[in-house]
Design a protein around this motif. Structure first.
Motif, PDB file in Angstrom:
ATOM      1  N   SER A 185     -79.760  21.126  32.425  1.00  0.00           N
ATOM      2  CA  SER A 185     -79.109  20.585  33.614  1.00  0.00           C
ATOM      3  C   SER A 185     -78.173  21.628  34.197  1.00  0.00           C
ATOM      4  N   PRO A 186     -77.951  21.572  35.504  1.00  0.00           N
ATOM      5  CA  PRO A 186     -76.982  22.507  36.070  1.00  0.00           C
ATOM      6  C   PRO A 186     -75.580  22.128  35.615  1.00  0.00           C
ATOM      7  N   MET A 187     -74.848  23.097  35.158  1.00  0.00           N
ATOM      8  CA  MET A 187     -73.486  22.865  34.687  1.00  0.00           C
ATOM      9  C   MET A 187     -72.522  23.354  35.759  1.00  0.00           C
ATOM     10  N   CYS A 188     -71.547  22.526  36.102  1.00  0.00           N
ATOM     11  CA  CYS A 188     -70.561  22.861  37.123  1.00  0.00           C
ATOM     12  C   CYS A 188     -69.262  23.275  36.436  1.00  0.00           C
ATOM     13  N   TYR A 189     -68.744  24.421  36.878  1.00  0.00           N
ATOM     14  CA  TYR A 189     -67.516  24.983  36.303  1.00  0.00           C
ATOM     15  C   TYR A 189     -66.561  25.379  37.419  1.00  0.00           C
ATOM     16  N   VAL A 190     -65.303  25.567  37.052  1.00  0.00           N
ATOM     17  CA  VAL A 190     -64.377  26.249  37.948  1.00  0.00           C
ATOM     18  C   VAL A 190     -64.938  27.651  38.140  1.00  0.00           C
ATOM     19  N   ASP A 191     -64.941  28.138  39.383  1.00  0.00           N
ATOM     20  CA  ASP A 191     -65.512  29.449  39.672  1.00  0.00           C
ATOM     21  C   ASP A 191     -64.904  30.511  38.766  1.00  0.00           C
ATOM     22  N   GLY A 192     -65.760  31.265  38.096  1.00  0.00           N
ATOM     23  CA  GLY A 192     -65.320  32.330  37.203  1.00  0.00           C
ATOM     24  C   GLY A 192     -65.098  31.881  35.773  1.00  0.00           C
ATOM     25  N   GLU A 193     -65.068  30.581  35.521  1.00  0.00           N
ATOM     26  CA  GLU A 193     -64.845  30.079  34.155  1.00  0.00           C
ATOM     27  C   GLU A 193     -66.033  30.392  33.249  1.00  0.00           C
ATOM     28  N   PHE A 194     -67.232  30.401  33.828  1.00  0.00           N
ATOM     29  CA  PHE A 194     -68.422  30.791  33.088  1.00  0.00           C
ATOM     30  C   PHE A 194     -68.732  32.230  33.469  1.00  0.00           C
ATOM     31  N   ARG A 195     -68.777  33.107  32.494  1.00  0.00           N
ATOM     32  CA  ARG A 195     -69.019  34.526  32.760  1.00  0.00           C
ATOM     33  C   ARG A 195     -70.485  34.779  33.052  1.00  0.00           C
ATOM     34  N   THR A 196     -70.762  35.376  34.193  1.00  0.00           N
ATOM     35  CA  THR A 196     -72.129  35.774  34.530  1.00  0.00           C
ATOM     36  C   THR A 196     -72.242  37.287  34.400  1.00  0.00           C
ATOM     37  N   GLY A 197     -73.467  37.751  34.231  1.00  0.00           N
ATOM     38  CA  GLY A 197     -73.682  39.187  34.082  1.00  0.00           C
ATOM     39  C   GLY A 197     -75.120  39.541  34.389  1.00  0.00           C
ATOM     40  N   GLY A 198     -75.589  40.613  33.808  1.00  0.00           N
ATOM     41  CA  GLY A 198     -76.919  41.127  34.061  1.00  0.00           C
ATOM     42  C   GLY A 198     -78.032  40.196  33.629  1.00  0.00           C
ATOM     43  N   SER A 199     -77.727  39.217  32.806  1.00  0.00           N
ATOM     44  CA  SER A 199     -78.757  38.281  32.369  1.00  0.00           C
ATOM     45  C   SER A 199     -78.785  37.020  33.242  1.00  0.00           C
ATOM     46  N   ASP A 200     -78.085  37.072  34.390  1.00  0.00           N
ATOM     47  CA  ASP A 200     -78.026  35.934  35.308  1.00  0.00           C
ATOM     48  C   ASP A 200     -78.432  36.370  36.716  1.00  0.00           C
ATOM     49  N   VAL A 201     -78.962  35.415  37.487  1.00  0.00           N
ATOM     50  CA  VAL A 201     -79.387  35.655  38.863  1.00  0.00           C
ATOM     51  C   VAL A 201     -78.621  34.701  39.771  1.00  0.00           C
ATOM     52  N   LEU A 202     -78.014  35.243  40.842  1.00  0.00           N
ATOM     53  CA  LEU A 202     -77.361  34.404  41.845  1.00  0.00           C
ATOM     54  C   LEU A 202     -78.437  33.908  42.802  1.00  0.00           C
ATOM     55  N   LEU A 203     -78.713  32.599  42.773  1.00  0.00           N
ATOM     56  CA  LEU A 203     -79.761  32.033  43.616  1.00  0.00           C
ATOM     57  C   LEU A 203     -79.272  31.661  45.005  1.00  0.00           C
ATOM     58  N   GLN A 204     -78.043  31.185  45.094  1.00  0.00           N
ATOM     59  CA  GLN A 204     -77.574  30.671  46.385  1.00  0.00           C
ATOM     60  C   GLN A 204     -76.059  30.571  46.382  1.00  0.00           C
ATOM     61  N   GLU A 205     -75.472  30.788  47.544  1.00  0.00           N
ATOM     62  CA  GLU A 205     -74.079  30.442  47.789  1.00  0.00           C
ATOM     63  C   GLU A 205     -74.122  29.193  48.647  1.00  0.00           C
ATOM     64  N   LEU A 206     -73.888  28.047  48.024  1.00  0.00           N
ATOM     65  CA  LEU A 206     -74.013  26.761  48.698  1.00  0.00           C
ATOM     66  C   LEU A 206     -72.818  26.509  49.603  1.00  0.00           C
ATOM     67  N   ARG A 207     -73.090  26.173  50.837  1.00  0.00           N
ATOM     68  CA  ARG A 207     -72.044  25.815  51.812  1.00  0.00           C
ATOM     69  C   ARG A 207     -71.972  24.295  51.859  1.00  0.00           C
ATOM     70  N   ILE A 208     -70.832  23.765  51.445  1.00  0.00           N
ATOM     71  CA  ILE A 208     -70.632  22.322  51.375  1.00  0.00           C
ATOM     72  C   ILE A 208     -69.542  21.955  52.379  1.00  0.00           C
ATOM     73  N   ASP A 209     -69.848  21.056  53.314  1.00  0.00           N
ATOM     74  CA  ASP A 209     -68.832  20.600  54.260  1.00  0.00           C
ATOM     75  C   ASP A 209     -67.624  20.081  53.502  1.00  0.00           C
TER      76      ASP A 209
END
Length: 126
Positions: free
Chosen positions: A40-64
């Motif tokens: 399942s997609p896990m929601c975190y405070v931005d930056g709380e989950f460390r991303t790196g070379g083993s991750d892909v940024l799929l989208q920057e979601l714009r939420i009203d």
């Protein structure tokens, strides 16, 4: 056709993201593709989950109502399996991952998926 995206959110998910943003500030998603809650997609405070070379940024979601984009990351291994798929973040009743921000709300985020259209596939997987 409107703006192409790899990831979208339902109205219910957007409403929950506005609520979570009001309490926690900037947000991010990560989907590992692991078993159980990791699928399942896990929601975190931005930056709380460390991303790196083993991750892909799929989208920057714009939420009203949410000033900063909500980033959606996926493990690179999972992305290889799902690269031809459009994802929609939705919300359902029930408890999901204990580390995901929505857990105390009695709901959980989940992914609904479909294959990319020919047009989307030509853009995202040239």
């Amino acid at each position: 056709m409107g703006e192409l995206s790899r990831v979208a959110v339902t109205d219910a998910a957007a409403e929950l993201l506005r609520k979570l943003y009001a309490v926690n500030g900037p947000l991010m998603f990560h989907q590992s593709g692991g078993c159980c809650d990791g699928s399942s997609p896990m929601c975190y405070v931005d930056g709380e989950f460390r991303t790196g070379g083993s991750d892909v940024l799929l989208q920057e979601l714009r939420i009203d109502g949410v000033p900063e984009p909500v980033t959606f990351w996926m493990s690179a291994a999972q992305f290889e399996a799902w690269r031809h798929t459009h994802l929609t973040v939705d919300v359902v009743q029930g408890r999901g991952g204990g580390f995901s921000l929505e857990a105390p709300e009695g709901v959980r985020f989940l992914i609904r998926s479909r294959l990319l259209t020919a047009e989307e596939n030509a853009v995202f997987n040239p």
